[in-house]
Motif scaffolding. Structure first.
Motif, PDB file in Angstrom:
ATOM      1  N   GLU A 172       0.844  -1.187   0.000  1.00  0.00           N
ATOM      2  CA  GLU A 172       0.000   0.000   0.000  1.00  0.00           C
ATOM      3  C   GLU A 172       0.883   1.242   0.000  1.00  0.00           C
ATOM      4  O   GLU A 172       1.843   1.328   0.763  1.00  0.00           O
ATOM      5  CB  GLU A 172      -0.916  -0.015   1.225  1.00  0.00           C
ATOM      6  N   GLY A 173       0.574   2.199  -0.896  1.00  0.00           N
ATOM      7  CA  GLY A 173       1.371   3.413  -1.012  1.00  0.00           C
ATOM      8  C   GLY A 173       2.491   3.327  -2.030  1.00  0.00           C
ATOM      9  O   GLY A 173       3.071   4.347  -2.390  1.00  0.00           O
ATOM     10  N   ALA A 174       2.795   2.136  -2.511  1.00  0.00           N
ATOM     11  CA  ALA A 174       3.867   1.970  -3.491  1.00  0.00           C
ATOM     12  C   ALA A 174       3.344   2.210  -4.897  1.00  0.00           C
ATOM     13  O   ALA A 174       2.144   2.195  -5.160  1.00  0.00           O
ATOM     14  CB  ALA A 174       4.460   0.563  -3.384  1.00  0.00           C
ATOM     15  N   LEU A 175       4.306   2.367  -5.823  1.00  0.00           N
ATOM     16  CA  LEU A 175       3.977   2.553  -7.234  1.00  0.00           C
ATOM     17  C   LEU A 175       3.387   1.268  -7.816  1.00  0.00           C
ATOM     18  O   LEU A 175       3.888   0.176  -7.572  1.00  0.00           O
ATOM     19  CB  LEU A 175       5.236   2.924  -8.015  1.00  0.00           C
ATOM     20  N   VAL A 176       2.339   1.444  -8.607  1.00  0.00           N
ATOM     21  CA  VAL A 176       1.775   0.332  -9.365  1.00  0.00           C
ATOM     22  C   VAL A 176       2.233   0.453 -10.810  1.00  0.00           C
ATOM     23  O   VAL A 176       2.110   1.524 -11.420  1.00  0.00           O
ATOM     24  CB  VAL A 176       0.233   0.346  -9.332  1.00  0.00           C
ATOM     25  N   LEU A 177       2.789  -0.632 -11.366  1.00  0.00           N
ATOM     26  CA  LEU A 177       3.182  -0.676 -12.774  1.00  0.00           C
ATOM     27  C   LEU A 177       2.729  -2.009 -13.345  1.00  0.00           C
ATOM     28  O   LEU A 177       3.207  -3.062 -12.945  1.00  0.00           O
ATOM     29  CB  LEU A 177       4.694  -0.523 -12.927  1.00  0.00           C
ATOM     30  N   PHE A 230       2.044   0.009 -23.689  1.00  0.00           N
ATOM     31  CA  PHE A 230       0.970   0.826 -23.118  1.00  0.00           C
ATOM     32  C   PHE A 230       0.848   0.421 -21.652  1.00  0.00           C
ATOM     33  O   PHE A 230      -0.132  -0.169 -21.224  1.00  0.00           O
ATOM     34  CB  PHE A 230      -0.331   0.588 -23.886  1.00  0.00           C
ATOM     35  N   HIS A 231       1.848   0.743 -20.872  1.00  0.00           N
ATOM     36  CA  HIS A 231       1.898   0.327 -19.476  1.00  0.00           C
ATOM     37  C   HIS A 231       0.994   1.195 -18.601  1.00  0.00           C
ATOM     38  O   HIS A 231       0.889   2.407 -18.800  1.00  0.00           O
ATOM     39  CB  HIS A 231       3.331   0.400 -18.941  1.00  0.00           C
ATOM     40  N   LEU A 232       0.407   0.566 -17.622  1.00  0.00           N
ATOM     41  CA  LEU A 232      -0.522   1.230 -16.696  1.00  0.00           C
ATOM     42  C   LEU A 232       0.197   1.532 -15.389  1.00  0.00           C
ATOM     43  O   LEU A 232       0.892   0.660 -14.850  1.00  0.00           O
ATOM     44  CB  LEU A 232      -1.718   0.315 -16.427  1.00  0.00           C
ATOM     45  N   THR A 233       0.046   2.764 -14.888  1.00  0.00           N
ATOM     46  CA  THR A 233       0.708   3.134 -13.647  1.00  0.00           C
ATOM     47  C   THR A 233      -0.239   3.883 -12.720  1.00  0.00           C
ATOM     48  O   THR A 233      -1.241   4.462 -13.150  1.00  0.00           O
ATOM     49  CB  THR A 233       1.940   4.031 -13.899  1.00  0.00           C
ATOM     50  N   LYS A 234       0.126   3.828 -11.441  1.00  0.00           N
ATOM     51  CA  LYS A 234      -0.538   4.635 -10.417  1.00  0.00           C
ATOM     52  C   LYS A 234       0.519   4.940  -9.361  1.00  0.00           C
ATOM     53  O   LYS A 234       1.216   4.018  -8.919  1.00  0.00           O
ATOM     54  CB  LYS A 234      -1.726   3.897  -9.799  1.00  0.00           C
ATOM     55  N   GLU A 249      -8.295  -7.466 -11.003  1.00  0.00           N
ATOM     56  CA  GLU A 249      -7.616  -7.964 -12.193  1.00  0.00           C
ATOM     57  C   GLU A 249      -7.703  -6.897 -13.271  1.00  0.00           C
ATOM     58  O   GLU A 249      -8.738  -6.239 -13.428  1.00  0.00           O
ATOM     59  CB  GLU A 249      -8.240  -9.272 -12.684  1.00  0.00           C
ATOM     60  N   TYR A 250      -6.617  -6.732 -13.997  1.00  0.00           N
ATOM     61  CA  TYR A 250      -6.509  -5.683 -15.002  1.00  0.00           C
ATOM     62  C   TYR A 250      -6.227  -6.302 -16.366  1.00  0.00           C
ATOM     63  O   TYR A 250      -5.373  -7.181 -16.494  1.00  0.00           O
ATOM     64  CB  TYR A 250      -5.391  -4.699 -14.625  1.00  0.00           C
ATOM     65  N   PHE A 251      -6.957  -5.815 -17.360  1.00  0.00           N
ATOM     66  CA  PHE A 251      -6.824  -6.330 -18.721  1.00  0.00           C
ATOM     67  C   PHE A 251      -6.462  -5.199 -19.674  1.00  0.00           C
ATOM     68  O   PHE A 251      -7.091  -4.144 -19.662  1.00  0.00           O
ATOM     69  CB  PHE A 251      -8.139  -6.953 -19.191  1.00  0.00           C
ATOM     70  N   CYS A 252      -5.487  -5.472 -20.512  1.00  0.00           N
ATOM     71  CA  CYS A 252      -5.117  -4.572 -21.603  1.00  0.00           C
ATOM     72  C   CYS A 252      -5.774  -5.093 -22.879  1.00  0.00           C
ATOM     73  O   CYS A 252      -5.925  -6.322 -23.043  1.00  0.00           O
ATOM     74  CB  CYS A 252      -3.596  -4.557 -21.738  1.00  0.00           C
ATOM     75  N   ALA A 253      -6.185  -4.185 -23.775  1.00  0.00           N
ATOM     76  CA  ALA A 253      -6.831  -4.613 -25.011  1.00  0.00           C
ATOM     77  C   ALA A 253      -6.446  -3.679 -26.143  1.00  0.00           C
ATOM     78  O   ALA A 253      -6.140  -2.496 -25.925  1.00  0.00           O
ATOM     79  CB  ALA A 253      -8.349  -4.640 -24.840  1.00  0.00           C
ATOM     80  N   VAL A 254      -6.479  -4.210 -27.351  1.00  0.00           N
ATOM     81  CA  VAL A 254      -6.216  -3.432 -28.565  1.00  0.00           C
ATOM     82  C   VAL A 254      -7.386  -3.620 -29.498  1.00  0.00           C
ATOM     83  O   VAL A 254      -8.025  -4.690 -29.523  1.00  0.00           O
ATOM     84  CB  VAL A 254      -4.887  -3.863 -29.221  1.00  0.00           C
TER      85      VAL A 254
END
Lengths: 114, 114
Positions: free
Chosen positions: A15-20, A74-78, A88-93
């Protein structure tokens, strides 16, 4: 043909860390790219999308993603993970024409540790 | 909320029986999709429709059929259910002609074949 590769089926952060969360794509047409989130026992919800223009796109819940054509990524960050980001996270094209469905990656499950 | 409902939400059935799942939308979207979600496989496209009576196969269409006799309803039928069809089934809609290409998902149907 279009395809998406998500690196890492499971990612764990404090918790509080970077999400990649990583996503690489291949596409025979200019890519339109999407990130979806799925909370337990729910459907998929659109987090953000890239179509044209600015390569850094902001989505809901503090997430953002950067389109990098040279890296086909197309990387996702927070910046700071919250317990509620566990999902769960899904990437799509997009498909190779407007008439074809999105092509999804296999998903990455994000766990957030207190 | 894209106005998508799925019925039933949960179903248990026996091997060899036919099963029909219903997807209903209220906003007159042209494109509708059926996916199945299984651990380690992400979302896989079963069939999709681009208009009334216009349908096409996805990557995992064997053992499934679809029908769309009116814009708002897209039915998925398992002709003779097998245990390998135990899964969570999601319906989605989109409007590619508006330029967005993104898909919006229903809440899912959990099907167990015993």
């Amino acid at each position: 043909a279009q395809s998406v590769t998500q690196l890492g089926s499971h990612v764990s952060v404090s918790e509080g860390a970077l999400v990649l969360l990583r996503c690489n794509y291949s596409s025979s047409v200019p890519p339109y790219l999407f990130w979806y989130v799925q909370y337990p026992n729910q459907g998929l919800q659109l987090l953000l999308k890239y179509t044209t223009g600015a390569t850094l796109v902001k989505g809901i819940n503090g997430f953002e993603a950067e389109f990098k054509k040279s890296e086909t990524s197309f990387h996702l960050t927070k910046p700071s993970a919250h317990m509620s980001d566990a999902a769960e996270y899904f990437c799509a094209v997009r498909g190779n024409s407007g008439n074809t469905p999105l092509v999804f990656g296999k998903g990455t499950r994000l766990s957030v540790i207190a | 909320d894209a106005g998508i409902t799925q019925s039933p939400r949960h179903k248990v059935t026996e091997t060899g029986t036919p099963v029909t799942l219903r997807c209903h939308q209220t906003e007159n979207h042209r494109y509708m999709y059926w996916y199945r979600q299984d651990p380690g496989h992400g979302l896989r496209l079963i069939h999709y429709s681009y208009g009334v009576k216009d349908t096409d196969k996805g990557e995992v269409s064997d053992g499934y059929s679809v029908s769309r006799s009116k814009t708002e309803d897209f039915l998925l039928t398992l002709e003779s259910a097998t245990s390998s069809q135990t899964s969570v089934y999601f319906c989605a809609i989109s409007e590619p002609l508006s330029g967005g290409y993104e898909q919006y998902f229903g809440p899912g149907t959990r099907l167990t074949v015993t």
